[in-house]
Design a protein around this motif. Structure first.
Motif, short mmCIF file in Angstrom:
data_model
loop_
_atom_site.label_atom_id
_atom_site.label_comp_id
_atom_site.label_asym_id
_atom_site.label_seq_id
_atom_site.Cartn_x
_atom_site.Cartn_y
_atom_site.Cartn_z
N PHE A 292 78.22 15.49 22.12
CA PHE A 292 77.99 15.45 23.57
C PHE A 292 79.18 16.04 24.34
CE2 PHE A 292 75.39 11.36 22.69
CZ PHE A 292 74.27 12.10 22.36
N GLU A 293 80.39 15.67 23.91
CA GLU A 293 81.59 16.17 24.60
C GLU A 293 81.71 17.69 24.46
OE1 GLU A 293 84.57 13.75 22.75
OE2 GLU A 293 83.76 11.95 23.70
N ARG A 294 81.44 18.17 23.26
CA ARG A 294 81.55 19.62 23.01
C ARG A 294 80.47 20.39 23.77
NH1 ARG A 294 82.27 22.53 17.07
NH2 ARG A 294 81.69 24.63 17.76
N ALA A 295 79.26 19.84 23.81
CA ALA A 295 78.17 20.49 24.55
C ALA A 295 78.52 20.60 26.03
CB ALA A 295 76.87 19.73 24.35
N ALA A 296 79.09 19.52 26.58
CA ALA A 296 79.47 19.53 28.00
C ALA A 296 80.57 20.55 28.25
CB ALA A 296 79.92 18.13 28.42
N ARG A 297 81.53 20.60 27.34
CA ARG A 297 82.67 21.50 27.48
C ARG A 297 82.24 22.97 27.39
NH1 ARG A 297 85.40 19.21 23.66
NH2 ARG A 297 85.21 20.78 22.04
N GLU A 298 81.29 23.24 26.49
CA GLU A 298 80.87 24.63 26.23
C GLU A 298 79.65 25.05 27.07
OE1 GLU A 298 80.25 24.90 22.01
OE2 GLU A 298 82.36 24.48 21.54
N GLY A 299 79.12 24.10 27.86
CA GLY A 299 77.92 24.41 28.63
C GLY A 299 76.71 24.65 27.76
N SER A 300 76.70 24.02 26.60
CA SER A 300 75.63 24.23 25.62
C SER A 300 74.72 23.00 25.58
CB SER A 300 76.26 24.48 24.24
OG SER A 300 75.27 24.84 23.30
N THR A 301 73.74 23.03 24.68
CA THR A 301 72.87 21.87 24.48
C THR A 301 73.35 21.11 23.24
OG1 THR A 301 71.34 23.14 23.11
CG2 THR A 301 70.85 23.04 25.48
N PRO A 302 73.13 19.80 23.19
CA PRO A 302 73.58 19.02 22.03
C PRO A 302 73.01 19.52 20.70
CG PRO A 302 73.02 17.55 23.83
CD PRO A 302 72.58 18.92 24.25
N GLU A 303 71.75 19.96 20.71
CA GLU A 303 71.16 20.40 19.43
C GLU A 303 71.79 21.70 18.94
OE1 GLU A 303 68.48 21.97 22.70
OE2 GLU A 303 69.53 20.08 22.26
N ARG A 304 72.17 22.59 19.87
CA ARG A 304 72.85 23.83 19.45
C ARG A 304 74.24 23.51 18.89
NH1 ARG A 304 71.03 26.86 24.05
NH2 ARG A 304 73.14 26.85 24.89
N VAL A 305 74.92 22.57 19.52
CA VAL A 305 76.26 22.18 19.05
C VAL A 305 76.16 21.50 17.67
CG1 VAL A 305 78.19 20.61 19.46
CG2 VAL A 305 77.32 22.03 21.31
N ALA A 306 75.14 20.67 17.48
CA ALA A 306 74.94 20.01 16.17
C ALA A 306 74.75 21.06 15.08
CB ALA A 306 73.74 19.07 16.22
N ASP A 307 73.91 22.07 15.35
CA ASP A 307 73.70 23.17 14.39
C ASP A 307 75.02 23.87 14.09
OD1 ASP A 307 71.00 22.67 14.32
OD2 ASP A 307 70.39 24.51 15.35
N THR A 308 75.78 24.15 15.14
CA THR A 308 77.06 24.86 14.97
C THR A 308 78.02 24.06 14.12
OG1 THR A 308 76.77 25.97 17.11
CG2 THR A 308 79.00 25.91 16.21
N MET A 309 78.10 22.75 14.37
CA MET A 309 79.01 21.89 13.60
C MET A 309 78.61 21.84 12.13
SD MET A 309 79.69 18.85 16.40
CE MET A 309 80.30 17.66 15.21
N ALA A 310 77.30 21.78 11.87
CA ALA A 310 76.82 21.79 10.48
C ALA A 310 77.16 23.13 9.82
CB ALA A 310 75.32 21.54 10.44
N GLU A 311 76.96 24.22 10.56
CA GLU A 311 77.24 25.57 10.03
C GLU A 311 78.74 25.76 9.79
OE1 GLU A 311 75.42 27.85 13.09
OE2 GLU A 311 73.38 27.49 12.34
N GLU A 312 79.58 25.19 10.66
CA GLU A 312 81.03 25.32 10.49
C GLU A 312 81.50 24.65 9.20
OE1 GLU A 312 82.25 25.56 15.25
OE2 GLU A 312 82.42 23.67 14.17
N ARG A 313 80.92 23.48 8.90
CA ARG A 313 81.30 22.80 7.64
C ARG A 313 80.86 23.63 6.43
NH1 ARG A 313 79.07 17.74 4.65
NH2 ARG A 313 80.80 17.44 3.18
#
Length: 357
Positions: A329-350
């Motif tokens: 939630f914090e990252r989505a707010a910071r990046e102006g993104s949606t939570p589901e896009r950020v979740a995908d990104t975090m999974a892809e980063e790992r």
């Protein structure tokens, strides 16, 4: 060439829109039992591919292939985001679970899982019972959620993770995770939904409940002093939080404009019908807890449990779902993104980090 091979040939497997980065797709059949199945292994970067086995009467093998590919990719992301050392896979058996399923058929499936030498680990999913998994386990050790390998029913852990996710969502939106006095609409009162409702009730929330199965609704009214509504209206009632625990694709172009709640956080899989629906929620100022992040408690219990370990580690990892969502939630707010896009990104980063190690 039988129907299985013909349909799959015409669906052009390698050009399939869901093919993506899948590592293995195995088509299996056993004429003696009537088994026809597809096992999809999406990614084994983090470890063996864990994902359930679904028994469903698909209209044709092409539909079964699409389901296997989508679901296996989803498991890669779920397992990665949950911090598990496991990849993503899925199996689908083309059969009617009420008419076609047999002990012999599930044992034949187990033999095919064994042939993959641990690349794929199977578990219970739609249309599959604990007894079915015991039959599979007679033919392979690459199975989870059985008496010998687990904690039994994973639904209490799914419910615990969802409850922790609701608290994290509430804290992000309202500044406190206190649920007392909050109005919560819980749609779907199966094993998971009922248990989420129980925890919300014990936390002081006022419950509005719905389910297509009337006895489940009456049970919740009796146990929690809940108010009942039609399941088709569950998303549009006046509430602080909407908790979808029924079927997928419930967040769509028709329903999103009708949602009154400030938070959508529930156990249902594939809640967004399209990515545009996630954008629509964001535009309306509604916080969405990505489904595969909040409902990972079940797979955590299946992945980490052993017959003699108890559930301390499983509970710790499941409770941490709240922290993961807070980060999203914090990252989505910071990046102006949606939570589901950020979740995908975090999974892809790992996954990317593991690939480059």
């Amino acid at each position: 060439m039988n129907a299985l091979h013909k349909s799959v040939h015409h669906s052009a497997v390698f050009d399939h829109p869901e093919m993506g980065d899948h590592e293995d797709i195995v088509f299996v059949q056993d004429k003696a039992t009537g088994l026809k199945a597809i096992i999809a292994v999406h990614d084994t970067t983090l470890g063996p591919a864990l994902g359930g086995c679904r028994v469903w009467p698909y209209e044709n093998p092409a539909d079964a292939l699409t389901d296997a590919l989508r679901l296996s990719r989803g498991m890669t992301y779920k397992n990665s985001l949950a911090g598990l050392d496991l990849g993503g896979g899925k199996a689908v058996i083309i059969a009617d679970p009420r008419k076609d399923k047999s002990e012999a058929l599930m044992e034949a499936f187990g033999r095919h899982v064994e042939r993959l030498s641990g690349t794929y680990i199977t578990a219970e999913d739609v249309g599959v019972s604990p007894d079915d998994m015991e039959a599979v386990a007679r033919q392979t050790a690459h199975v989870r959620g059985t008496k010998a390998t687990g904690l039994g029913d994973p639904s209490p852990y799914t419910a615990l993770g969802v409850f922790e996710g609701i608290k994290a969502s509430t804290k992000f939106v309202y500044g406190s995770s206190d649920l007392s006095g909050k109005t919560v609409s819980v749609q779907g009162l199966g094993h998971v939904g009922h248990d989420v409702a129980r925890q919300l009730h014990e936390a002081g929330a006022r419950l509005i409940v719905s389910d297509i199965h009337a006895p489940a609704v009456l049970r919740a009214i009796d146990a929690f002093g809940a108010t009942a509504v039609d399941p088709a209206e569950a998303h549009m009632v006046e509430a602080d939080i909407f908790v979808p625990c029924a079927l997928g694709a419930g967040l769509n172009a028709r329903t999103v404009p009708q949602i009154q709640a400030k938070i959508v956080a529930g156990a249902a899989n594939n809640q967004l019908q399209t990515p545009a629906d996630g954008e629509a929620l964001k535009k309306r100022g509604i916080l969405y807890a990505p489904d595969y992040a909040i409902n990972a408690g079940g797979v955590i219990s299946i992945a980490l449990a052993t017959a003699d370990s108890g559930d301390k580690l499983v509970r710790e990892k499941t409770i941490a779902i709240g922290e993961t969502l807070a980060t999203i939630f914090e990252r989505a707010a910071r990046e102006g993104s949606t939570p589901e896009r950020v979740a995908d990104t975090m999974a892809e980063e790992r996954l990317a980090k593991a690939k480059s190690a």
